[in-house]
Design a protein around this motif. Structure first.
Motif, PDB file in Angstrom:
ATOM      1  N   GLY A  96       0.833  -1.197   0.000  1.00 48.28           N
ATOM      2  CA  GLY A  96       0.000   0.000   0.000  1.00 48.28           C
ATOM      3  C   GLY A  96       0.866   1.244   0.000  1.00 48.28           C
ATOM      4  N   ASP A  97       0.256   2.378   0.253  1.00 53.63           N
ATOM      5  CA  ASP A  97       0.950   3.656   0.236  1.00 53.63           C
ATOM      6  C   ASP A  97       0.613   4.460   1.480  1.00 53.63           C
ATOM      7  OD1 ASP A  97       2.050   3.654  -2.613  1.00 53.63           O
ATOM      8  OD2 ASP A  97      -0.072   3.304  -2.962  1.00 53.63           O
ATOM      9  N   LEU A  98       1.536   5.323   1.881  1.00 54.47           N
ATOM     10  CA  LEU A  98       1.272   6.240   2.982  1.00 54.47           C
ATOM     11  C   LEU A  98       0.278   7.290   2.513  1.00 54.47           C
ATOM     12  CD1 LEU A  98       1.982   7.230   5.859  1.00 54.47           C
ATOM     13  CD2 LEU A  98       3.771   8.633   4.797  1.00 54.47           C
ATOM     14  N   VAL A  99      -0.841   7.408   3.220  1.00 59.26           N
ATOM     15  CA  VAL A  99      -1.888   8.366   2.874  1.00 59.26           C
ATOM     16  C   VAL A  99      -1.709   9.663   3.654  1.00 59.26           C
ATOM     17  CG1 VAL A  99      -4.369   8.795   2.872  1.00 59.26           C
ATOM     18  CG2 VAL A  99      -3.504   6.523   2.311  1.00 59.26           C
ATOM     19  N   GLY A 100      -1.430   9.542   4.948  1.00 61.99           N
ATOM     20  CA  GLY A 100      -1.291  10.713   5.795  1.00 61.99           C
ATOM     21  C   GLY A 100      -0.913  10.310   7.200  1.00 61.99           C
ATOM     22  N   THR A 101      -0.882  11.304   8.076  1.00 65.39           N
ATOM     23  CA  THR A 101      -0.498  11.076   9.468  1.00 65.39           C
ATOM     24  C   THR A 101      -1.437  11.850  10.376  1.00 65.39           C
ATOM     25  OG1 THR A 101       1.838  10.766   8.910  1.00 65.39           O
ATOM     26  CG2 THR A 101       1.342  11.338  11.182  1.00 65.39           C
ATOM     27  N   VAL A 102      -1.834  11.229  11.473  1.00 65.70           N
ATOM     28  CA  VAL A 102      -2.589  11.906  12.515  1.00 65.70           C
ATOM     29  C   VAL A 102      -1.625  12.191  13.652  1.00 65.70           C
ATOM     30  CG1 VAL A 102      -4.533  11.774  14.107  1.00 65.70           C
ATOM     31  CG2 VAL A 102      -4.691  10.684  11.862  1.00 65.70           C
ATOM     32  N   SER A 103      -1.443  13.474  13.972  1.00 68.24           N
ATOM     33  CA  SER A 103      -0.439  13.875  14.944  1.00 68.24           C
ATOM     34  C   SER A 103      -1.072  14.627  16.100  1.00 68.24           C
ATOM     35  CB  SER A 103       0.623  14.762  14.269  1.00 68.24           C
ATOM     36  OG  SER A 103       1.495  15.323  15.228  1.00 68.24           O
ATOM     37  N   THR A 104      -0.636  14.308  17.308  1.00 68.25           N
ATOM     38  CA  THR A 104      -1.102  15.038  18.485  1.00 68.25           C
ATOM     39  C   THR A 104      -0.253  16.268  18.752  1.00 68.25           C
ATOM     40  OG1 THR A 104       0.304  13.667  19.911  1.00 68.25           O
ATOM     41  CG2 THR A 104      -1.964  12.934  19.559  1.00 68.25           C
ATOM     42  N   GLU A 105       0.901  16.376  18.084  1.00 67.10           N
ATOM     43  CA  GLU A 105       1.831  17.474  18.353  1.00 67.10           C
ATOM     44  C   GLU A 105       1.833  18.535  17.260  1.00 67.10           C
ATOM     45  OE1 GLU A 105       5.715  16.126  19.269  1.00 67.10           O
ATOM     46  OE2 GLU A 105       5.067  14.703  20.800  1.00 67.10           O
ATOM     47  N   ASP A 106       1.277  18.245  16.085  1.00 72.25           N
ATOM     48  CA  ASP A 106       1.335  19.175  14.966  1.00 72.25           C
ATOM     49  C   ASP A 106       0.020  19.891  14.719  1.00 72.25           C
ATOM     50  OD1 ASP A 106       4.005  18.735  14.339  1.00 72.25           O
ATOM     51  OD2 ASP A 106       3.528  16.944  13.188  1.00 72.25           O
ATOM     52  N   ARG A 107      -0.844  19.956  15.729  1.00 74.25           N
ATOM     53  CA  ARG A 107      -2.101  20.678  15.562  1.00 74.25           C
ATOM     54  C   ARG A 107      -1.842  22.181  15.582  1.00 74.25           C
ATOM     55  NH1 ARG A 107      -6.450  18.010  19.592  1.00 74.25           N
ATOM     56  NH2 ARG A 107      -7.791  19.391  18.394  1.00 74.25           N
ATOM     57  N   ILE A 108      -2.616  22.927  14.804  1.00 80.08           N
ATOM     58  CA  ILE A 108      -2.479  24.376  14.794  1.00 80.08           C
ATOM     59  C   ILE A 108      -3.729  25.005  15.395  1.00 80.08           C
ATOM     60  CG2 ILE A 108      -1.024  24.308  12.742  1.00 80.08           C
ATOM     61  CD1 ILE A 108      -3.484  25.332  11.182  1.00 80.08           C
ATOM     62  N   ALA A 109      -3.620  26.255  15.809  1.00 84.59           N
ATOM     63  CA  ALA A 109      -4.719  26.909  16.507  1.00 84.59           C
ATOM     64  C   ALA A 109      -5.331  28.053  15.705  1.00 84.59           C
ATOM     65  CB  ALA A 109      -4.226  27.437  17.860  1.00 84.59           C
ATOM     66  N   ASP A 110      -4.947  28.213  14.438  1.00 82.53           N
ATOM     67  CA  ASP A 110      -5.482  29.311  13.631  1.00 82.53           C
ATOM     68  C   ASP A 110      -6.999  29.194  13.486  1.00 82.53           C
ATOM     69  OD1 ASP A 110      -2.649  29.273  13.049  1.00 82.53           O
ATOM     70  OD2 ASP A 110      -3.124  30.752  11.501  1.00 82.53           O
ATOM     71  N   ALA A 111      -7.675  30.330  13.527  1.00 87.18           N
ATOM     72  CA  ALA A 111      -9.134  30.354  13.413  1.00 87.18           C
ATOM     73  C   ALA A 111      -9.546  30.265  11.952  1.00 87.18           C
ATOM     74  CB  ALA A 111      -9.690  31.630  14.034  1.00 87.18           C
ATOM     75  N   LEU A 112     -10.486  29.388  11.657  1.00 88.06           N
ATOM     76  CA  LEU A 112     -10.963  29.256  10.283  1.00 88.06           C
ATOM     77  C   LEU A 112     -11.657  30.532   9.818  1.00 88.06           C
ATOM     78  CD1 LEU A 112     -12.421  25.635  10.223  1.00 88.06           C
ATOM     79  CD2 LEU A 112     -10.343  26.459   9.136  1.00 88.06           C
ATOM     80  N   SER A 113     -12.220  31.302  10.748  1.00 88.93           N
ATOM     81  CA  SER A 113     -12.925  32.519  10.365  1.00 88.93           C
ATOM     82  C   SER A 113     -11.999  33.509   9.664  1.00 88.93           C
ATOM     83  CB  SER A 113     -13.537  33.183  11.603  1.00 88.93           C
ATOM     84  OG  SER A 113     -12.527  33.491  12.560  1.00 88.93           O
ATOM     85  N   ALA A 114     -10.702  33.451   9.975  1.00 84.77           N
ATOM     86  CA  ALA A 114      -9.755  34.364   9.340  1.00 84.77           C
ATOM     87  C   ALA A 114      -9.661  34.106   7.847  1.00 84.77           C
ATOM     88  CB  ALA A 114      -8.374  34.219   9.986  1.00 84.77           C
ATOM     89  N   TYR A 115      -9.813  32.852   7.445  1.00 84.04           N
ATOM     90  CA  TYR A 115      -9.737  32.513   6.025  1.00 84.04           C
ATOM     91  C   TYR A 115     -11.014  32.924   5.305  1.00 84.04           C
ATOM     92  CZ  TYR A 115      -5.592  30.038   7.366  1.00 84.04           C
ATOM     93  OH  TYR A 115      -4.354  29.762   7.860  1.00 84.04           O
ATOM     94  N   ALA A 116     -12.149  32.657   5.920  1.00 81.89           N
ATOM     95  CA  ALA A 116     -13.410  33.057   5.306  1.00 81.89           C
ATOM     96  C   ALA A 116     -13.523  34.574   5.250  1.00 81.89           C
ATOM     97  CB  ALA A 116     -14.578  32.461   6.091  1.00 81.89           C
ATOM     98  N   GLY A 117     -13.019  35.269   6.260  1.00 77.97           N
ATOM     99  CA  GLY A 117     -13.108  36.724   6.310  1.00 77.97           C
ATOM    100  C   GLY A 117     -12.294  37.409   5.245  1.00 77.97           C
ATOM    101  N   ALA A 118     -11.263  36.730   4.727  1.00 79.20           N
ATOM    102  CA  ALA A 118     -10.400  37.333   3.715  1.00 79.20           C
ATOM    103  C   ALA A 118     -11.034  37.292   2.325  1.00 79.20           C
ATOM    104  CB  ALA A 118      -9.050  36.603   3.687  1.00 79.20           C
TER     105      ALA A 118
END
Length: 279
Positions: A96-118
């Protein structure tokens, strides 16, 4: 030169032990959380290995490694065949192939509203809205520590395969000019050739990452996949597009080095099933 990407996902050692790697298999997705198994699979992403090589890389007893290999084989993540030089030995490989990774240390805290607001509604620019969708989905996943760069790279390769006839040219300079024109016409960014040894491409106003959070790591897995496939077709051999600079690394542009790759073959895969058990 920065890190290279292997054919079956990101090369190199796995991340922290709390991470979970997601692999595709012929029977569906598998989540791999055991640190030893993640090390084994990281090695097999680089190349096929004998049992003795895996034991040395894993740093565990032969009996322990044997159990891990048996479980990975039962899960459909790896396969084996007899060594043509010595039928008593097995050579192990990924199925098979590597699809992705679930990480407990690489989470970010940016607000999604900032992207929609732009986004300026009613601007009449559909490209801006499509970019908003792409980046918002990407950031939403990053907020949860879900990194899908290997899957994005693979999707980019599929796009690159379809795009190649539209930009093909036997002369490399004209080929690069055709790619740059396509990027500009489709509002994907502005491409400049920055060098020829190795071939280096700069991308300004990159659609994939220009507004992503600064994480200190390259983020243009989709672009990398497209460019990898385009130049592999152009040169007639496996070729990598290694991102050495990125907006998400704090630069005002992205930079890709186009270099030969030992193994450019990738397989397609199915979508991850979050109900699968971790092995």
């Amino acid at each position: 030169m920065e890190q290279r990407m292997a054919a079956r996902g990101e090369a190199g050692r796995p991340g922290p032990n709390g991470n979970i790697d997601l692999y595709s298999t012929p029977d569906g997705a598998r989540a791999v959380g055991n640190p030893v198994r993640r090390v084994i699979l990281a090695a097999l992403r680089e190349r096929e290995c004998t049992f003795e090589e895996i034991v040395a890389l894993a740093g565990r007893a032969k009996s322990t490694v044997s159990v891990h290999l048996q479980d990975l084989a039962v899960a459909g993540v790896i396969g084996s065949r007899a060594d043509p030089a010595d039928a008593r030995r097995k050579i192990f490989f990924l199925t098979g192939d590597l699809v992705g990774t679930v990480s407990t240390e690489d989470r970010i805290a940016d607000a999604l509203s900032a992207y929609a607001g732009a986004y300026q509604a009613g601007s009449g620019n559909p490209f801006a809205f499509y970019n908003l969708i792409f980046r918002t989905v990407r950031v939403a996943l990053m907020q949860e520590g879900i990194l899908i760069d290997p899957l994005l790279t693979r999707a980019g390769k599929w796009i690159g395969e379809e795009l190649y006839p539209a930009v093909a040219d036997p002369e490399t300079g004209r080929f690069c000019a055709n790619i740059a024109l396509f990027w500009e016409e489709h509002r994907l960014g502005r491409i400049e050739v920055a060098g020829t040894e190795p071939l280096a491409l700069l991308v300004y106003d990159c659609f994939e990452c220009a507004d992503l959070p600064v994480t200190g790591r390259p983020a243009c897995a989709f672009d990398s996949g497209i460019l990898r496939e385009l130049f592999s077709r152009h040169y007639g051999r496996p070729t990598a597009a290694i991102e050495t600079r990125c907006y998400s690394m704090g630069f005002d542009h992205c930079r890709f080095e186009v270099v030969p790759e030992d193994d450019g073959g990738e397989r397609g895969e199915r979508r991850p099933d979050p109900g699968q058990e971790t092995i």
